[in-house]
Design an enzyme around this catalytic site. Structure first.
Site, PDB file in Angstrom:
ATOM      1  N   LYS A   1      -7.527  -3.213   2.387  1.00  0.00           N
ATOM      2  CA  LYS A   1      -8.395  -2.962   3.806  1.00  0.00           C
ATOM      3  C   LYS A   1      -9.403  -2.181   3.652  1.00  0.00           C
ATOM      4  O   LYS A   1      -9.666  -1.226   4.416  1.00  0.00           O
ATOM      5  CB  LYS A   1      -7.361  -2.207   4.883  1.00  0.00           C
ATOM      6  CG  LYS A   1      -5.876  -3.427   5.036  1.00  0.00           C
ATOM      7  CD  LYS A   1      -5.274  -2.688   6.197  1.00  0.00           C
ATOM      8  CE  LYS A   1      -4.142  -3.567   6.612  1.00  0.00           C
ATOM      9  NZ  LYS A   1      -3.200  -3.885   5.397  1.00  0.00           N
ATOM     10  N   PHE A   2     -10.580  -2.657   2.770  1.00  0.00           N
ATOM     11  CA  PHE A   2     -11.745  -2.040   2.742  1.00  0.00           C
ATOM     12  C   PHE A   2     -12.467  -1.712   3.982  1.00  0.00           C
ATOM     13  O   PHE A   2     -12.239  -2.750   4.706  1.00  0.00           O
ATOM     14  CB  PHE A   2     -12.490  -3.016   1.879  1.00  0.00           C
ATOM     15  CG  PHE A   2     -12.246  -2.668   0.414  1.00  0.00           C
ATOM     16  CD1 PHE A   2     -13.086  -1.822  -0.504  1.00  0.00           C
ATOM     17  CD2 PHE A   2     -11.585  -3.831  -0.215  1.00  0.00           C
ATOM     18  CE1 PHE A   2     -12.539  -1.675  -1.776  1.00  0.00           C
ATOM     19  CE2 PHE A   2     -11.205  -3.713  -1.791  1.00  0.00           C
ATOM     20  CZ  PHE A   2     -11.766  -2.634  -2.405  1.00  0.00           C
TER      21      PHE A   2
END
Lengths: 265, 265
Positions: free
Chosen positions: B93-94
């Site tokens: 989940k950059f």
């Protein structure tokens, strides 16, 4: 003069232990400066800290982009930072659900053990704040969550409605230390401060003594104007670490920020 | 039967090398199953892989919550996963700007070197996709970005408008592999598929053979319905790793998912 007196309403309305810790550190250091220490080696980070640590209230890190990171070298780095009386702020931008975020505070980097502050997006819902606070609690430490209320990156999706929701939710959540806003436009910052109220802290990138200067068209605001408009900490990167004399620059930012806080009272 | 024939329009309209790699793996393994391998030890992860690897097309990891992670143990784990012909999907989940995200692909975990897929929020803007693709490019590898289009967590801020923006932007971006949607409601999934069009892949958590079952009130959808509604991969966690016989469960999910894909053509 006591921190409570200098910070006034902010002190009264934000009882999160880490928020008061920050306000005290800022008073002891006479600085509202957080250095964005985006270096990819431990040597680079240590060099920066040695040069400018005395003029900082906090150090913003990205632990996950340091190529030669090790448990031992990081521990030594954090110990040195603490000995310089500054907070460590891991700009992790957590963005998973609460349960996973809590676990992401552990692992090899073990962020909960050394970070005083972390950033999070509220995109997954407010359980992320509880998850992160539980992470610190798991090791008996205090910490504070800074929620992304604004970003300046091209095409970002933090619309005014999104910002309002983040501010509304975050302003009444005990685990929230404050918000990341945009320091480049004092008028916008005043509006954000009105929405946030007097309790939570606002930290702002986008400031530079050389206003208007910036890479790739990025615009900067003046540090003193940002603080008078309601920012409680200026996050400075290239303005310090790319200057010819980083220590001298950091000292200037510290003096300007401290004077602006005293003026603001 | 060739992958191009089985996947039809999806194959034709998604030329990202990693998308076609996934479609080929799914055909070789006769499985559209991705296991959410949320274990906090290397032994736990290895045990899972040994048990169910043969029935998976992909393995979803959270490298940053493994307490005894080391470069060597992770390399061995990834080598074993590759030998079982499955993709590794780091659910990171950059959520930072493009430049920082690119750097976050390196560091100690060096995600770019072993992850075939990663998740990202589009919250910071679409430069994040370019940043992540540049990360893979830096080491001469291919990869694919899955954008969060929907989440099921309480109070999440992925509103219908937000989802539409993510889909609109992501559908025409070459570096986007596909989207994470919600598999629990087939009708909603059909609407998402219509918006996405036939090119990008949709991967969905929220499915379980035991429909309606779930921790803390979470609702699940049926895996075959999800695939017929437009999902291209079902992300299964407790349905496999908490079952009495994980291998048997994984085999069931694989068979159901594969049959649903053949039915869908």
């Amino acid at each position: 003069m006591q921190a409570s007196e200098i910070w006034g309403e902010r002190w009264i309305n934000n009882a999160l232990p880490m928020a008061r810790t920050y306000m005290e550190v800022a008073c002891r250091k006479q600085s509202l400066v957080c250095l964005a220490a985006d270096r990819k080696t431990m040597a680079g980070l240590n060099e920066l800290l040695d040069q400018v640590g005395p003029y900082l209230a906090a150090l913003k890190t990205h632990v996950d982009l340091i190529d030669d990171w090790s448990v031992e070298s990081w521990e030594a780095f954090c110990t040195k930072a603490k000995s310089m009386d500054l907070l460590i702020f891991e700009d992790r931008k957590f963005a998973d659900i609460g349960k996973i975020s809590r676990d992401q505070m552990s692992g090899v980097y073990n962020i909960r053990q050394w970070a005083d502050l972390v950033t999070a997006h509220l995109i997954s819902g407010q359980d992320i704040v509880d998850g992160l606070q539980a992470g610190w609690n798991d090791v008996g430490r205090n910490g504070g969550v800074l929620l992304l209320a604004q970003m300046s990156s091209r095409g970002n999706l933090l619309s005014p409605d999104y910002t309002d929701t983040v501010v509304k939710t975050g302003s009444i959540h005990d685990g929230v230390f404050g918000f990341i806003g945009n320091g480049s436009k004092p008028d916008d910052l005043k509006i954000l401060r009105e929405k946030v109220g007097q309790g939570k802290l606002i930290w702002t990138p986008g400031v530079n003594i050389a206003i208007g200067d910036g890479e790739m068209g990025q615009r900067y605001g003046a540090p003193d104007e940002a603080i008078r408009a309601g920012s409680d900490c200026i996050i400075v990167g290239s303005g310090i670490h790319k200057s010819e004399d980083p220590a001298k620059s950091a000292k200037s930012y510290a003096e300007i920020s401290w004077k602006a806080l005293l003026d603001r009272r």
